[in-house]
Design an enzyme around this catalytic site. Structure first.
Site, mmCIF file in Angstrom:
data_model
loop_
_atom_site.group_PDB
_atom_site.id
_atom_site.type_symbol
_atom_site.label_atom_id
_atom_site.label_comp_id
_atom_site.label_asym_id
_atom_site.label_seq_id
_atom_site.Cartn_x
_atom_site.Cartn_y
_atom_site.Cartn_z
ATOM 1 N N LYS A 198 0.883 -1.178 0.000
ATOM 2 C CA LYS A 198 0.000 0.000 0.000
ATOM 3 C C LYS A 198 0.916 1.221 0.000
ATOM 4 O O LYS A 198 1.562 1.519 0.995
ATOM 5 C CB LYS A 198 -0.917 0.010 1.223
ATOM 6 C CG LYS A 198 -1.897 1.181 1.201
ATOM 7 C CD LYS A 198 -2.896 1.099 2.336
ATOM 8 C CE LYS A 198 -4.046 2.064 2.186
ATOM 9 N NZ LYS A 198 -3.694 3.434 1.859
ATOM 10 N N ARG B 74 -8.059 11.278 -7.263
ATOM 11 C CA ARG B 74 -9.034 10.519 -6.518
ATOM 12 C C ARG B 74 -10.405 11.200 -6.510
ATOM 13 O O ARG B 74 -11.438 10.567 -6.476
ATOM 14 C CB ARG B 74 -8.499 10.437 -5.080
ATOM 15 C CG ARG B 74 -9.112 9.421 -4.247
ATOM 16 C CD ARG B 74 -8.766 9.710 -2.802
ATOM 17 N NE ARG B 74 -9.935 9.402 -2.041
ATOM 18 C CZ ARG B 74 -10.116 8.272 -1.398
ATOM 19 N NH1 ARG B 74 -9.171 7.388 -1.357
ATOM 20 N NH2 ARG B 74 -11.238 8.029 -0.782
ATOM 21 N N GLU C 163 -0.938 4.398 -8.365
ATOM 22 C CA GLU C 163 -0.631 5.337 -7.297
ATOM 23 C C GLU C 163 0.619 6.118 -7.711
ATOM 24 O O GLU C 163 1.584 5.532 -8.198
ATOM 25 C CB GLU C 163 -0.381 4.526 -6.011
ATOM 26 C CG GLU C 163 -0.264 5.325 -4.767
ATOM 27 C CD GLU C 163 -1.601 5.594 -4.057
ATOM 28 O OE1 GLU C 163 -2.681 5.288 -4.601
ATOM 29 O OE2 GLU C 163 -1.551 6.140 -2.942
HETATM 30 P P1 AMP Z 1 -7.686 4.820 1.889
HETATM 31 O O1 AMP Z 1 -7.470 6.077 1.090
HETATM 32 O O2 AMP Z 1 -7.057 4.863 3.242
HETATM 33 O O3 AMP Z 1 -9.125 4.369 1.857
HETATM 34 O O4 AMP Z 1 -6.893 3.625 1.180
HETATM 35 C C1 AMP Z 1 -7.087 3.255 -0.132
HETATM 36 C C2 AMP Z 1 -6.090 3.994 -0.999
HETATM 37 O O5 AMP Z 1 -4.819 3.374 -0.935
HETATM 38 C C3 AMP Z 1 -6.397 3.941 -2.472
HETATM 39 O O6 AMP Z 1 -7.365 4.878 -2.819
HETATM 40 C C4 AMP Z 1 -5.053 4.239 -3.108
HETATM 41 O O7 AMP Z 1 -4.861 5.633 -3.237
HETATM 42 C C5 AMP Z 1 -4.054 3.755 -2.069
HETATM 43 N N1 AMP Z 1 -3.245 2.631 -2.512
HETATM 44 C C6 AMP Z 1 -1.927 2.505 -2.275
HETATM 45 N N2 AMP Z 1 -1.436 1.377 -2.779
HETATM 46 C C7 AMP Z 1 -2.462 0.730 -3.373
HETATM 47 C C8 AMP Z 1 -2.598 -0.511 -4.075
HETATM 48 N N3 AMP Z 1 -1.578 -1.332 -4.246
HETATM 49 N N4 AMP Z 1 -3.837 -0.842 -4.534
HETATM 50 C C9 AMP Z 1 -4.893 -0.015 -4.345
HETATM 51 N N5 AMP Z 1 -4.824 1.152 -3.692
HETATM 52 C C10 AMP Z 1 -3.623 1.530 -3.213
#
Ligand code: AMP
Length: 564
Positions: A254, A274, A304
């Site tokens: 991530k 986003r 990303e």
């Molecule tokens: P959150 O914003 O905390 O809901 O976490 C999801 C976000 O993690 C996604 O919207 C992406 O911007 C980010 N992200 C980072 N690495 C990845 C990955 N390998 N696959 C999908 N999302 C990722």
């Protein structure tokens, strides 16, 4: 006959007065049935509190400061009247309605009032958004003034709510899908599917009205029209992710960056953030990389973008956000804040939607079509120990944690489900909205430096305070935050300023406590701001339901520790 804006305002008033979802759906469906075909799109948009279509890259660019000046000018009512109603209800629209009702000038000028139609209001919003360049501020103000001068108190209430994007009727996009399906007698699942690929409920509603089931079934992705992103839920650890995904899953790094959706057609590339805003101009080197590496004629990819230092190590998110906002002197910024793209998904390729394919197949197609662009580091495993090792490796490499993606899962735009799980080893930070701020003391006396943080009530749409903090921002950020909050200020109460909920911040904390201090009965302990989430809107902020969920889960954990 053209439908009046008054009818729409009356509908919203009825929605505001009930929490019964079925009744809401019925009311909206009945309203939609009566509309002329060309009114459907703007009406759906306005009922949801949006002045312009979702995919439109235009915004009104009208601050509350400007809007409130115009209301003062038109009504000539003493502003303390507004403040007193706002203080009681916390609702800008209702307070506007009251000052309109109390305005003598407005009463004498009822001659100016005339039945506004939905289409006229739509055209006004477009004209306000389109005003650009020299003198645009005056042009915008004149348009707003004309519009509000013609409005009755009830119409003004909803015009203002749409202007500031805060409807608070509790009528969500999900309910709108049901209302459209009912009004135009098209199956809900077909509606939802079309809504996913088209990415805009307003346009889908229009298709349903004009072309019915046939039109909806034929709805497809269009390159350069961004699609809503698939979102992830949280998992406590890798074991939970493995269990949730049936024993085997795809773990990925991530990355702590910004999500991008990349659209390509021939040699043209566009990048959406986003929030689905077009950030192409801010990221010229990413455009170049995609042009060089993606040979397909047409593609929609996701990944990303992270900021890196001179050694290629990831650096904090704040640096990256500066890049996203920058449209001038790009070459300079590109040198100072280099960015790198990692891809992880592909939604569309050469005329074909790929979202119904299993994730592992999409990944394969992605690998075949992305040239030398790196994909996010991935392992597919059944083994908890391997997954834990992979998590440690991700953290050691300076990343946030892991994502777990169910290998056979389809891509579901706009949906936060369990098919994608995020695993971050610390207590999950919350994305909260600043609803008020206080001036600080000493060195900070001129800055709004103490922030009231609120979570969204997913059912009612209102924002409930869950904590307060003065920690986490740098001096420079506080100065900028003060400037922004002053523009959003609605009311001053001594040292405290209440603001339109617009700014989202990511907040870390140690615990969620039960507390009578705030209406929601909970309070964050040791809250501190991790970062400003310019990439999120208040609609993306965490909900009060989620805060409650974390609050309750703490007890489960605490209980377990005691017995361990
Ligand atoms: P959150 O914003 O905390 O809901 O976490 C999801 C976000 O993690 C996604 O919207 C992406 O911007 C980010 N992200 C980072 N690495 C990845 C990955 N390998 N696959 C999908 N999302 C990722």
């Amino acid at each position: 006959m053209p439908t009046s804006f008054k009818a729409l305002a009356e509908l919203c008033e009825k929605l505001e007065k009930t929490t019964k979802r079925l009744l809401m759906i019925q009311l909206v469906a009945d309203f939609l049935k009566r509309l002329e075909p060309d009114e459907v799109k703007p009406a759906v948009s306005m009922i949801l509190g949006r002045p312009l279509p979702t995919y439109s890259q235009k915004t009104l660019e009208v601050s509350w400061a400007t809007l409130s000046e115009i209301i003062k000018r038109i009504t000539e009512v003493e502003w303390k009247v507004f403040m007193s109603i706002f203080g009681k209800t916390g609702d800008i629209g209702s307070a506007t309605k009251t000052v309109f009702e109390k305005s003598k000038v407005k009463k004498q000028a009822t001659l100016l009032e005339r039945e506004l139609t939905i289409k006229e209001v739509k055209r006004s919003f477009e004209a306000i958004a389109e005003a650009a360049g020299q003198g645009s501020r005056e042009k915008k103000e004149r348009q707003i003034e004309v519009l509000l001068s013609m409005a009755s108190p009830l119409e003004a209430k909803y015009l203002v709510k749409i202007f500031i994007g805060e409807m608070r009727t509790g009528f969500s996009e999900g309910l709108m899908e049901q209302a459209v399906s009912k009004a135009y007698q098209v199956p809900l699942d077909v509606m939802q599917k079309a809504s996913m690929v088209v990415g805009d409920i307003c346009e889908v509603a229009e298709i349903a009205r004009k072309k019915g089931l046939e039109g909806l079934s034929a709805a497809e992705f269009k390159v350069f029209r961004p699609v809503k992103l698939m979102l992830a839920q949280m998992a406590s650890n890798v074991a939970e992710a493995l269990k949730e995904h049936g024993g085997k899953t795809a773990f990925e790094y991530k990355l702590d960056g910004a999500r991008v959706q990349i659209h390509k057609l021939d040699n043209e590339v566009k990048i959406f953030s986003r929030r689905l805003t077009d950030v192409t101009k801010s990221l010229p080197e990413i455009v170049e990389i995609v042009r060089k590496n993606v040979n397909a004629k047409e593609a929609i990819l996701e990944g990303e973008v992270i900021a890196v230092d001179s050694l290629g190590n990831p650096v904090p998110f704040q640096h990256l956000m500066r890049r996203f906002k920058r449209v001038h002197k790009i070459e300079d910024a590109a040198e100072k804040i280099p960015v790198r793209l990692y891809l992880f998904d592909i939604l569309y390729l050469n005329g074909k939607s790929l979202i119904s394919l299993p994730y592992i197949e999409r990944r394969k197609i992605l690998a075949e079509n992305s040239g030398d662009i790196p994909l996010t580091e991935q392992i597919i495993t059944k083994n908890r120990k391997d997954a834990e090792k992979f998590l440690k490796q991700a953290l050691d490499d300076g990343h946030e944690g892991l994502m777990a993606k169910k290998p056979e899962s389809v891509y579901t735009p706009g949906i936060r489900g369990k098919r994608w799980l995020k695993i971050k080893p610390v207590l999950e930070p919350l994305d909260l909205v600043i609803v008020a701020a206080e001036y600080g003391y000493g060195r900070r006396h001129a800055w709004l430096s103490d922030y009231y943080l609120a979570a969204r009530d997913a059912e009612k749409g209102e924002f409930l305070i869950v904590g307060k903090t003065f920690k986490g921002l740098t001096d420079a950020e506080m100065v900028e935050m003060t400037r922004q909050l002053k523009e959003l200020a609605v009311k001053e109460e001594g040292r405290r300023v209440l603001v339109v909920p617009k700014i989202v911040v990511e907040v870390a904390y140690n615990e969620i406590q039960k507390s009578p201090k705030y209406k929601c009965g909970m309070a964050l302990r040791f809250a501190r701001i991790n970062r400003i989430r310019d990439d999120k809107t208040p609609e993306d902020a965490d909900t009060i339901q989620r805060v409650r969920e974390i609050y309750e889960r703490q007890f489960l954990k605490k209980g377990r520790y005691k017995t361990e």
